[in-house]
Write a protein that holds these residues in place. Sequence first.
Motif, PDB file in Angstrom:
ATOM      1  N   LEU A  34       0.830  -1.215   0.000  1.00  0.00           N
ATOM      2  CA  LEU A  34       0.000   0.000   0.000  1.00  0.00           C
ATOM      3  C   LEU A  34       0.863   1.262   0.000  1.00  0.00           C
ATOM      4  O   LEU A  34       0.580   2.220  -0.729  1.00  0.00           O
ATOM      5  CB  LEU A  34      -0.922   0.011   1.222  1.00  0.00           C
ATOM      6  CG  LEU A  34      -2.160  -0.842   1.138  1.00  0.00           C
ATOM      7  CD1 LEU A  34      -2.825  -0.959   2.509  1.00  0.00           C
ATOM      8  CD2 LEU A  34      -3.140  -0.262   0.136  1.00  0.00           C
ATOM      9  N   GLU A  35       1.890   1.258   0.818  1.00  0.00           N
ATOM     10  CA  GLU A  35       2.784   2.415   0.876  1.00  0.00           C
ATOM     11  C   GLU A  35       3.494   2.635  -0.459  1.00  0.00           C
ATOM     12  O   GLU A  35       3.624   3.770  -0.929  1.00  0.00           O
ATOM     13  CB  GLU A  35       3.804   2.243   2.002  1.00  0.00           C
ATOM     14  CG  GLU A  35       4.752   3.409   2.160  1.00  0.00           C
ATOM     15  CD  GLU A  35       4.074   4.711   2.568  1.00  0.00           C
ATOM     16  OE1 GLU A  35       4.658   5.776   2.304  1.00  0.00           O
ATOM     17  OE2 GLU A  35       2.973   4.669   3.133  1.00  0.00           O
ATOM     18  N   LEU A  36       3.944   1.561  -1.076  1.00  0.00           N
ATOM     19  CA  LEU A  36       4.596   1.687  -2.386  1.00  0.00           C
ATOM     20  C   LEU A  36       3.642   2.234  -3.433  1.00  0.00           C
ATOM     21  O   LEU A  36       4.025   3.052  -4.269  1.00  0.00           O
ATOM     22  CB  LEU A  36       5.161   0.333  -2.830  1.00  0.00           C
ATOM     23  CG  LEU A  36       6.347  -0.184  -2.022  1.00  0.00           C
ATOM     24  CD1 LEU A  36       6.690  -1.601  -2.434  1.00  0.00           C
ATOM     25  CD2 LEU A  36       7.548   0.735  -2.176  1.00  0.00           C
ATOM     26  N   ARG A  37       2.387   1.817  -3.370  1.00  0.00           N
ATOM     27  CA  ARG A  37       1.389   2.347  -4.304  1.00  0.00           C
ATOM     28  C   ARG A  37       1.150   3.832  -4.044  1.00  0.00           C
ATOM     29  O   ARG A  37       1.115   4.641  -4.968  1.00  0.00           O
ATOM     30  CB  ARG A  37       0.077   1.576  -4.180  1.00  0.00           C
ATOM     31  CG  ARG A  37      -0.980   2.074  -5.178  1.00  0.00           C
ATOM     32  CD  ARG A  37      -2.295   1.408  -4.985  1.00  0.00           C
ATOM     33  NE  ARG A  37      -2.865   1.863  -3.717  1.00  0.00           N
ATOM     34  CZ  ARG A  37      -4.031   1.485  -3.258  1.00  0.00           C
ATOM     35  NH1 ARG A  37      -4.767   0.626  -3.915  1.00  0.00           N
ATOM     36  NH2 ARG A  37      -4.486   1.945  -2.110  1.00  0.00           N
ATOM     37  N   ARG A  39       3.112   6.010  -2.778  1.00  0.00           N
ATOM     38  CA  ARG A  39       4.289   6.815  -3.157  1.00  0.00           C
ATOM     39  C   ARG A  39       4.518   6.837  -4.661  1.00  0.00           C
ATOM     40  O   ARG A  39       5.419   7.506  -5.140  1.00  0.00           O
ATOM     41  CB  ARG A  39       5.537   6.285  -2.464  1.00  0.00           C
ATOM     42  CG  ARG A  39       5.542   6.533  -0.989  1.00  0.00           C
ATOM     43  CD  ARG A  39       6.810   6.025  -0.372  1.00  0.00           C
ATOM     44  NE  ARG A  39       6.796   6.272   1.064  1.00  0.00           N
ATOM     45  CZ  ARG A  39       7.827   6.728   1.738  1.00  0.00           C
ATOM     46  NH1 ARG A  39       8.952   6.974   1.122  1.00  0.00           N
ATOM     47  NH2 ARG A  39       7.732   6.926   3.030  1.00  0.00           N
ATOM     48  N   GLY A  40       3.737   6.044  -5.397  1.00  0.00           N
ATOM     49  CA  GLY A  40       3.878   6.027  -6.843  1.00  0.00           C
ATOM     50  C   GLY A  40       4.932   5.069  -7.347  1.00  0.00           C
ATOM     51  O   GLY A  40       5.275   5.088  -8.529  1.00  0.00           O
ATOM     52  N   THR A  45      -2.136  -1.434 -11.193  1.00  0.00           N
ATOM     53  CA  THR A  45      -2.093  -2.784 -11.749  1.00  0.00           C
ATOM     54  C   THR A  45      -1.035  -3.624 -11.045  1.00  0.00           C
ATOM     55  O   THR A  45      -1.287  -4.778 -10.684  1.00  0.00           O
ATOM     56  CB  THR A  45      -1.811  -2.733 -13.263  1.00  0.00           C
ATOM     57  OG1 THR A  45      -2.825  -1.954 -13.889  1.00  0.00           O
ATOM     58  CG2 THR A  45      -1.764  -4.123 -13.867  1.00  0.00           C
ATOM     59  N   GLN A  46       0.154  -3.070 -10.844  1.00  0.00           N
ATOM     60  CA  GLN A  46       1.212  -3.794 -10.143  1.00  0.00           C
ATOM     61  C   GLN A  46       0.803  -4.113  -8.706  1.00  0.00           C
ATOM     62  O   GLN A  46       1.065  -5.201  -8.202  1.00  0.00           O
ATOM     63  CB  GLN A  46       2.504  -2.973 -10.140  1.00  0.00           C
ATOM     64  CG  GLN A  46       3.142  -2.832 -11.499  1.00  0.00           C
ATOM     65  CD  GLN A  46       4.257  -1.816 -11.488  1.00  0.00           C
ATOM     66  OE1 GLN A  46       4.176  -0.773 -10.821  1.00  0.00           O
ATOM     67  NE2 GLN A  46       5.319  -2.102 -12.238  1.00  0.00           N
TER      68      GLN A  46
END
Length: 62
Positions: A34-37, A39-40, A45-46
């Motif tokens: 979730l954090e990676l999403r 932060r972009g 999709t990934q």
Amino acid sequence: MNPSVKLTEVLYNRKITAERDQQFLREFQQAVLLELRERGVLTETQFRYAVAQLQRSDHVRR
């Protein structure tokens, strides 16, 4: 202002393993995704693909 956090104490320090702590590990992995999403780093999709892989691996372990 940049807030900071300081670790002052560790309670119940023990090794976390997949056998004993499956729910914790799954929630931690999902939190990281979730954090990676957010932060972009991951696209939507990934992110969805990675979450699906976690869920599949969880079913395999049971």
